[in-house]
Design a protein around this motif. Structure first.
Motif, PDB file in Angstrom:
ATOM      1  N   THR A   5      -8.646  18.592  -5.434  1.00 12.72           N
ATOM      2  CA  THR A   5      -9.837  17.745  -5.525  1.00 12.72           C
ATOM      3  C   THR A   5     -10.061  17.288  -6.957  1.00 12.72           C
ATOM      4  N   ARG A   9     -10.137  13.451  -8.173  1.00 15.66           N
ATOM      5  CA  ARG A   9     -11.237  12.865  -8.945  1.00 15.66           C
ATOM      6  C   ARG A   9     -10.723  12.188 -10.194  1.00 15.66           C
ATOM      7  N   PHE A  12      -9.028   8.911  -9.242  1.00 16.84           N
ATOM      8  CA  PHE A  12     -10.032   7.895  -8.932  1.00 16.84           C
ATOM      9  C   PHE A  12     -10.673   7.369 -10.211  1.00 16.84           C
ATOM     10  N   GLY A  17     -12.810   4.283 -10.179  1.00 17.09           N
ATOM     11  CA  GLY A  17     -13.628   4.925  -9.165  1.00 17.09           C
ATOM     12  C   GLY A  17     -13.380   4.447  -7.752  1.00 17.09           C
ATOM     13  N   MET A  37     -12.762  15.236   0.817  1.00 20.49           N
ATOM     14  CA  MET A  37     -13.704  14.710  -0.174  1.00 20.49           C
ATOM     15  C   MET A  37     -14.702  13.762   0.493  1.00 20.49           C
ATOM     16  N   GLU A  42     -18.188  13.490  -1.511  1.00 22.10           N
ATOM     17  CA  GLU A  42     -17.706  13.154  -2.851  1.00 22.10           C
ATOM     18  C   GLU A  42     -17.154  11.733  -2.922  1.00 22.10           C
ATOM     19  N   LEU A  43     -16.740  11.203  -1.774  1.00 19.37           N
ATOM     20  CA  LEU A  43     -16.250   9.829  -1.680  1.00 19.37           C
ATOM     21  C   LEU A  43     -17.081   9.097  -0.644  1.00 19.37           C
ATOM     22  N   ARG A  52     -14.557   5.075  -2.598  1.00 17.83           N
ATOM     23  CA  ARG A  52     -15.164   5.007  -3.930  1.00 17.83           C
ATOM     24  C   ARG A  52     -15.836   6.338  -4.219  1.00 17.83           C
ATOM     25  N   LEU A  53     -15.754   6.774  -5.469  1.00 20.09           N
ATOM     26  CA  LEU A  53     -16.419   8.008  -5.858  1.00 20.09           C
ATOM     27  C   LEU A  53     -17.917   7.877  -5.640  1.00 20.09           C
TER      28      LEU A  53
END
Length: 78
Positions: A5, A9, A12, A17, A37, A42-43, A52-53
């Motif tokens: 993860t 991150r 991304f 992002g 995620m 988280e996404l 997208r984050l």
């Protein structure tokens, strides 16, 4: 030791992002990590295959961001 993860991150973040599923796979993110995620919040799913984050400032034109990810060499005429 970094987790899958954490690595996702980071990948991304390097792409601003937002990533398509294909870009995520090329970056070495396993689909299981991507879905975990997403399920954990988280996404966010912008469109089918475009992630997208979460927690980033809202996009001004989310539809254009989605199109840009799906058709990277496309031209948008307004």
């Amino acid at each position: 030791m970094t987790t899958a993860t954490d690595q996702a991150r980071s990948a991304f973040g390097k792409c601003g992002g937002t990533m398509s599923t294909g870009e995520a796979l090329e970056a070495g993110i396993h689909p299981r990590t991507l879905y975990a995620m997403r399920d954990a919040g988280e996404l966010e799913l912008l469109a089918r295959g475009v992630y997208r984050l979460a927690g980033l400032p809202p996009l001004r034109e989310p539809d254009l961001a989605t199109v840009a990810k799906r058709v990277p060499h496309g031209v948008v005429c307004l």
